[in-house]
Design an enzyme around this catalytic site. Structure first.
Site, PDB file in Angstrom:
ATOM      1  N   TYR A 133      17.297   2.085   2.599  1.00 13.83           N
ATOM      2  CA  TYR A 133      17.540   1.460   1.295  1.00 13.83           C
ATOM      3  C   TYR A 133      18.661   2.153   0.529  1.00 13.83           C
ATOM      4  O   TYR A 133      19.055   1.696  -0.540  1.00 13.83           O
ATOM      5  CB  TYR A 133      16.276   1.500   0.425  1.00 13.83           C
ATOM      6  CG  TYR A 133      15.058   0.893   1.060  1.00 13.83           C
ATOM      7  CD1 TYR A 133      15.167  -0.206   1.908  1.00 13.83           C
ATOM      8  CD2 TYR A 133      13.788   1.409   0.833  1.00 13.83           C
ATOM      9  CE1 TYR A 133      14.049  -0.760   2.507  1.00 13.83           C
ATOM     10  CE2 TYR A 133      12.671   0.862   1.416  1.00 13.83           C
ATOM     11  CZ  TYR A 133      12.803  -0.227   2.257  1.00 13.83           C
ATOM     12  OH  TYR A 133      11.703  -0.767   2.840  1.00 13.83           O
ATOM     13  N   HIS A 182       0.817  -1.222   0.000  1.00 17.79           N
ATOM     14  CA  HIS A 182       0.000   0.000   0.000  1.00 17.79           C
ATOM     15  C   HIS A 182       0.847   1.266   0.000  1.00 17.79           C
ATOM     16  O   HIS A 182       0.321   2.367   0.209  1.00 17.79           O
ATOM     17  CB  HIS A 182      -0.952   0.010   1.204  1.00 17.79           C
ATOM     18  CG  HIS A 182      -0.323  -0.467   2.476  1.00 17.79           C
ATOM     19  ND1 HIS A 182      -0.822  -1.521   3.192  1.00 17.79           N
ATOM     20  CD2 HIS A 182       0.793  -0.069   3.125  1.00 17.79           C
ATOM     21  CE1 HIS A 182      -0.058  -1.732   4.250  1.00 17.79           C
ATOM     22  NE2 HIS A 182       0.926  -0.854   4.238  1.00 17.79           N
TER      23      HIS A 182
END
Length: 488
Positions: free
Chosen positions: A258, A171
Site C-alpha cells: 500500500y 478483522h
C-alpha cells in the site's frame, strides 16, 4: 427470535462455518434461518452438509437452506452477509501474474495496487446486483454486511450507488491489537484498550492503554524489537511505527504493497519481508495460500465433516464482528467494534465521501460511530493517497470508463513507484482483456484494448517476483502437517 440471514458466497466454506457457529453462540438465535447462496452448487452442497451436521449435533431448530438462486435466498432476509470473490482464483491469478510482467510485485493484491483495483472492477457490478435484489426482495430494513475485498471499494459502491444500509467488516484491527497485547506482556488482549482509525487495511492505533496506563511510541518500538518472532516477521511494520509514531493494523505483507517505498526494487523487497509465512510479504503469497487451502479442503473434506459433529463452544466464539453486531441489534447488548462506513465527519482530516474504518458502538438503535477523530498527519496523507485511488476506481467501475481506470491505477502508490505511464496503460489493457468475462461494463472498450495490445512496443518480462514460492501439493502439505504435529 426468528429471522433470516442470507450468506452470499457461502461456498467460502471455512469462513461460512465460522460465521454460522459464531451466530449460534447467541442463545436467542437458535430459531433463525440461514439461506446460503453461491454460484458453485458443488461448494454449496459441501457447506450445507457441514452446517446440517452442526445443527443435528447440537439438537438445534435452526433452519439451513441452500440455493444457487440468489433472489430466493435474499427474499425476506433481515441480514445479508457477502464474502464473494468474483472470478475466483482464475481471475486472481491474473491480478498477480500480469502486474509482475511490468515489475509490480504484490503480496496480496486485493485492496488497492493493480490487482486490488481490477478485483474491484469485477466485484462492483455484482455488488450492485446484490443491492438491487436486497432493495426488491429482502426485508424492508435489511442490513448488508460486506466481508468481501476490496473492502472500501465494495462498501463505497453499495452505499453510494446501491442505496443499501451497508457496513464493511474486517478483522485486521483485532489481529493487530492481539499482537500489541502480546509484545507488551499482557495476560489477555482484553487488558489493552485502544482507539484505531483510518481506512480498511490502513488503520492506525492512535491511542493505546494497557490496564489504564498510556503506551507511547518508544515503549511500543522497544517491545516489538525485543520480541523473538515479530522482530523478524514485522520489520516493515516496525519501520513504519518508528517513522510515523503509530502502529498499523495491517500485516507486513499487506502494508508493504500500500506504500510506495518498500516493494519498488527486488533487493528492497527481500530486505523488508519474512518468508516464514505468506502474510509477511511473499510474492503472490495469498494466491498460493488460497490455492493450497482450496485443494486441501477438497481432499480432507471427510475430516472437516466429521469435526462438525462436535458441540458448539461459546468460549471459542471468534472475534469476527458479524455475530456481535447482530446480537447487539437484536438484544440491545452493546458491542464496541471497528466498522467500515462512509466518513461523514467521523475522521476530521479525511474526505466526507471516503469509506473509513473507525470505532463505533452497536445497540438496538444501530451502529453509532465515535465522531471527531483526527489522524496524525502522516497517517492521513497515506490514507488520502489510497482514498483517491479508491474513488477513481469506484467511478470507473460504475461508468466503464477505461481511461479513468488507467488513471486510478497510475495513481496507485506502488504502481507509481515502479511503472511508467506507458507501462500502466498497456498493463491495464492487458488485464481488462484477460478478465473480459467478469467485466461487462468494459465490453465496448475491449476491442480497442486488443487493438492497442497488438501494436504496442512496451517491453515486458516474464518474472516470478522477488520472493515467489510454488504451490505445494496435497502430499507435501500432509507431510508438513504431520512433521509439525510430531515436533509439537
Amino acid at each position: 427470535m426468528s429471522f433470516k440471514i442470507a450468506i452470499i458466497g457461502a461456498g467460502s466454506v471455512g469462513f461460512t462455518k465460522k460465521l454460522f457457529t459464531d451466530i449460534l453462540c447467541v442463545p436467542e438465535f437458535k430459531d433463525i434461518e440461514f439461506a446460503l447462496t453461491d454460484v458453485s452448487e458443488h461448494n454449496l452442497g459441501m457447506i450445507k452438509a457441514i452446517l446440517d451436521r452442526i445443527v443435528e449435533a447440537n439438537k438445534l431448530p435452526t433452519k439451513v437452506t441452500a440455493t444457487t438462486n440468489r433472489r430466493e435466498a435474499l427474499e425476506g432476509a433481515r441480514y445479508i452477509i457477502s464474502c464473494v470473490r468474483v472470478g475466483g482464483l482464475e481471475a486472481y491469478a491474473d491480478d498477480i501474474r500480469i502486474p509482475l510482467k511490468y515489475g509490480i510485485d504484490q503480496c496480496v493484491g486485493d485492496t488497492i495496487c493493480a490487482g486490488g483495483i481490477l478485483y474491484g472492477q469485477r466485484n462492483i457490478p455484482v455488488i450492485l446486483d446484490f443491492c438491487r435484489d436486497i432493495r426488491e426482495v429482502a426485508d424492508t430494513n435489511a442490513k448488508f454486511l460486506n466481508y468481501a475485498n476490496p473492502m472500501a471499494m465494495n462498501t463505497w459502491a453499495a452505499i453510494e450507488y446501491g442505496k443499501v444500509d451497508t457496513v464493511g467488516l474486517c478483522h485486521g484491527v483485532q489481529h493487530g491489537a492481539e499482537q500489541i497485547a502480546e509484545v507488551l506482556g499482557a495476560k489477555s488482549p482484553r487488558e489493552l484498550d485502544y482507539v484505531c482509525s483510518g481506512i480498511n487495511h490502513q488503520t492506525w492505533f492512535i491511542g493505546l492503554r494497557l490496564n489504564g496506563r498510556q503506551i507511547g511510541k518508544d515503549e511500543l518500538v522497544a517491545a516489538f524489537e525485543a520480541h523473538p518472532v515479530y522482530s523478524k516477521q514485522e520489520k516493515l511494520r516496525i519501520d513504519v511505527l518508528k517513522r510515523f509514531g503509530v502502529y498499523s493494523t495491517e500485516s507486513n505483507g499487506h502494508l508493504s504493497e500500500y506504500l510506495p517505498w518498500y516493494r519498488k526494487r527486488p533487493d528492497e523487497i527481500t530486505r523488508w519481508i519474512d518468508m516464514s509465512d505468506w502474510i509477511h510479504g511473499e510474492t503472490g503469497g495469498y494466491l498460493r495460500y488460497s490455492t493450497e487451502t482450496r485443494n486441501w479442503f477438497e481432499t480432507e473434506y471427510p475430516q472437516f465433516l466429521e469435526a462438525a459433529s462436535k458441540p458448539i463452544d461459546p468460549a471459542k466464539r471468534s472475534n469476527e464482528h458479524a455475530s456481535r453486531i447482530l446480537e447487539a441489534l437484536e438484544t440491545n447488548r452493546v458491542y464496541r467494534g471497528h466498522f467500515n462506513v462512509k466518513n461523514d465527519g467521523v475522521i476530521t482530516n479525511l474526505p466526507q465521501d471516503a469509506i473509513i474504518e473507525s470505532p463505533g458502538f452497536v445497540d438496538r438503535f444501530g451502529i453509532n460511530m465515535a465522531a471527531g477523530i483526527t489522524l496524525p498527519e502522516a497517517c492521513a496523507a497515506t490514507c488520502m493517497a489510497s482514498i483517491n485511488v479508491q474513488r477513481m476506481s469506484v467511478h470507473a467501475a460504475i461508468s466503464g470508463d477505461i481511461d479513468l481506470l488507467k488513471l486510478a491505477v497510475l495513481h496507485d502508490p506502488l504502481v507509481g513507484a515502479v511503472s511508467t505511464p506507458e507501462e500502466v496503460w498497456q498493463m491495464v489493457d492487458e488485464m481488462v482483456v484477460a478478465q473480459a468475462q467478469w467485466l461487462p461494463q468494459y465490453a465496448d472498450a475491449i476491442p480497442a484494448a486488443k487493438e492497442r495490445l497488438s501494436k504496442s512496443k512496451v517491453k515486458t518480462r516474464e518474472w516470478a517476483g522477488a520472493a515467489r514460492r510454488s504451490v505445494r501439493s496435497i502430499e507435501e502439505l500432509r507431510a508438513e502437517k504431520a512433521a509439525l504435529k510430531q515436533a509439537g
